[in-house]
Write an enzyme that holds these catalytic residues in place. Structure first.
Site, PDB file in Angstrom:
ATOM      1  N   GLY A  12       0.937  -1.146  -0.051  1.00 45.13           N
ATOM      2  CA  GLY A  12      -0.030  -0.022  -0.116  1.00 45.13           C
ATOM      3  C   GLY A  12       0.780   1.226  -0.052  1.00 45.13           C
ATOM      4  N   SER A  13       2.074   1.234  -0.482  1.00 38.86           N
ATOM      5  CA  SER A  13       2.739   2.489  -0.598  1.00 38.86           C
ATOM      6  C   SER A  13       2.063   3.747  -1.525  1.00 38.86           C
ATOM      7  CB  SER A  13       4.204   2.294  -0.955  1.00 38.86           C
ATOM      8  OG  SER A  13       4.345   1.748  -2.302  1.00 38.86           O
ATOM      9  N   ASN A  14       1.597   2.987  -2.649  1.00 35.75           N
ATOM     10  CA  ASN A  14       0.725   3.911  -3.458  1.00 35.75           C
ATOM     11  C   ASN A  14      -0.318   4.645  -2.732  1.00 35.75           C
ATOM     12  OD1 ASN A  14       2.010   4.084  -6.462  1.00 35.75           O
ATOM     13  ND2 ASN A  14       2.347   1.902  -6.062  1.00 35.75           N
ATOM     14  N   LEU A  90      -4.336  -7.650  -6.546  1.00 33.16           N
ATOM     15  CA  LEU A  90      -4.040  -8.763  -7.263  1.00 33.16           C
ATOM     16  C   LEU A  90      -5.247  -9.477  -7.907  1.00 33.16           C
ATOM     17  CD1 LEU A  90      -1.024  -9.787  -5.390  1.00 33.16           C
ATOM     18  CD2 LEU A  90      -1.066  -8.306  -7.225  1.00 33.16           C
ATOM     19  N   ASN A 107      -5.502   1.834 -13.232  1.00 29.22           N
ATOM     20  CA  ASN A 107      -4.529   0.810 -12.586  1.00 29.22           C
ATOM     21  C   ASN A 107      -3.362   1.514 -13.070  1.00 29.22           C
ATOM     22  OD1 ASN A 107      -3.773  -1.625 -11.447  1.00 29.22           O
ATOM     23  ND2 ASN A 107      -3.259  -2.180 -13.473  1.00 29.22           N
ATOM     24  N   HIS A 109       0.873   0.084 -13.258  1.00 32.11           N
ATOM     25  CA  HIS A 109       1.562  -1.256 -13.608  1.00 32.11           C
ATOM     26  C   HIS A 109       3.132  -0.769 -13.779  1.00 32.11           C
ATOM     27  CE1 HIS A 109       2.024  -5.131 -14.977  1.00 32.11           C
ATOM     28  NE2 HIS A 109       3.002  -4.660 -15.787  1.00 32.11           N
ATOM     29  N   ASP A 150      -4.423  -5.648 -17.224  1.00 32.08           N
ATOM     30  CA  ASP A 150      -3.342  -4.768 -17.749  1.00 32.08           C
ATOM     31  C   ASP A 150      -3.593  -4.294 -19.153  1.00 32.08           C
ATOM     32  OD1 ASP A 150      -2.404  -5.011 -15.022  1.00 32.08           O
ATOM     33  OD2 ASP A 150      -0.819  -6.643 -15.828  1.00 32.08           O
ATOM     34  N   GLU A 179       6.214   5.871  -9.145  1.00 29.20           N
ATOM     35  CA  GLU A 179       4.783   5.818  -9.115  1.00 29.20           C
ATOM     36  C   GLU A 179       3.792   6.806  -8.069  1.00 29.20           C
ATOM     37  OE1 GLU A 179       4.069   1.135 -10.036  1.00 29.20           O
ATOM     38  OE2 GLU A 179       4.682   1.641  -8.010  1.00 29.20           O
TER      39      GLU A 179
END
Ligand code: GRF
Length: 207
Positions: A12-14, A90, A107, A109, A150, A179
């Site tokens: 969860g760093s994003n 995921l 999303n 990637h 994706d 990101e």
């Protein structure tokens, strides 16, 4: 103010980078809910730190797939969701949700799609494959979500150079750094209605 629901399965760093950007007043939106499919994911701890509601929703816990999908849709409606942000999620988002929220699901990637994407291509797997391929460049892709993994229309990509002595770990670190800057930027623009997906599936970005 847009209501943002983040879907995540991992660290969860994003998720946290987005929340920080909201708190700094950059994004005209609010994370109203975190949906997570794994009870022990670290992202839950991060959500708790910011007092963001968490819902654990896993298709495995439902006997019927349709019941899971309906619960998901009801939840998204209950939270008056304007934007769905996948951040290290995921699982595949059910087609029914993708259709209902067309142009409102994004999303991120950790590679330059359409290469190095698809089922099983997540986390370190991606960086390992990129390095094995001998490529000199990798990067980040942010795209609208469609029914395939994706695959949807690309909003933005940023490249990063691969060094001679690059390892999957060092590449992951470089990519995460991009990101954490790029995803909040895209979300900011979406919340200001400055990124649009047209009927013809073209992405328009306005100043
Ligand atoms: C990111 O690298 C993202 O591109 C991918 O999953 C990773 C999630 O990292 N989809 P984190 O959980 O946000 O740290």
């Amino acid at each position: 103010m847009k209501n943002i629901v983040v879907f995540a399965s991992g660290s969860g760093s994003n998720f946290e980078a987005i929340q920080k950007s909201i708190l700094e007043g950059e994004i005209k939106g609010k994370i109203v809910l975190l949906i997570c499919n794994k009870r022990d994911a670290y992202v839950i701890k991060r959500a708790e730190k910011y007092k963001i509601p968490v819902k654990i929703l896993s298709e495995k816990e439902f006997e019927q797939y349709d019941d899971y999908v309906n619960e998901l849709i009801e939840t998204l409606e209950e939270y008056k969701t304007d934007l769905i942000v996948l951040a290290g999620y995921l699982r595949k988002v059910p087609d029914k949700v993708v259709k209902r929220y067309k142009g409102k699901i994004i999303n991120i990637h950790p590679a330059l799609l359409p290469e190095f994407g698809g089922k099983g291509m997540y986390g370190m797997n991606v960086h390992r494959k990129v390095l094995e391929s001998g490529k000199k460049v990798s990067g980040v892709t942010i795209h609208f979500v469609d029914e395939e993994y994706d695959h949807g229309p690309i909003i933005v990509q940023e490249k990063v150079k691969i060094d001679e002595d690059e390892t999957p770990e060092s590449l992951a670190e470089k990519i995460h750094k991009i990101e954490h800057r790029l995803y909040p930027w895209v979300i900011k623009k979406l919340c200001e209605d400055k990124i649009k997906l047209t009927e013809k599936n073209e992405v328009k970005i306005y100043d």
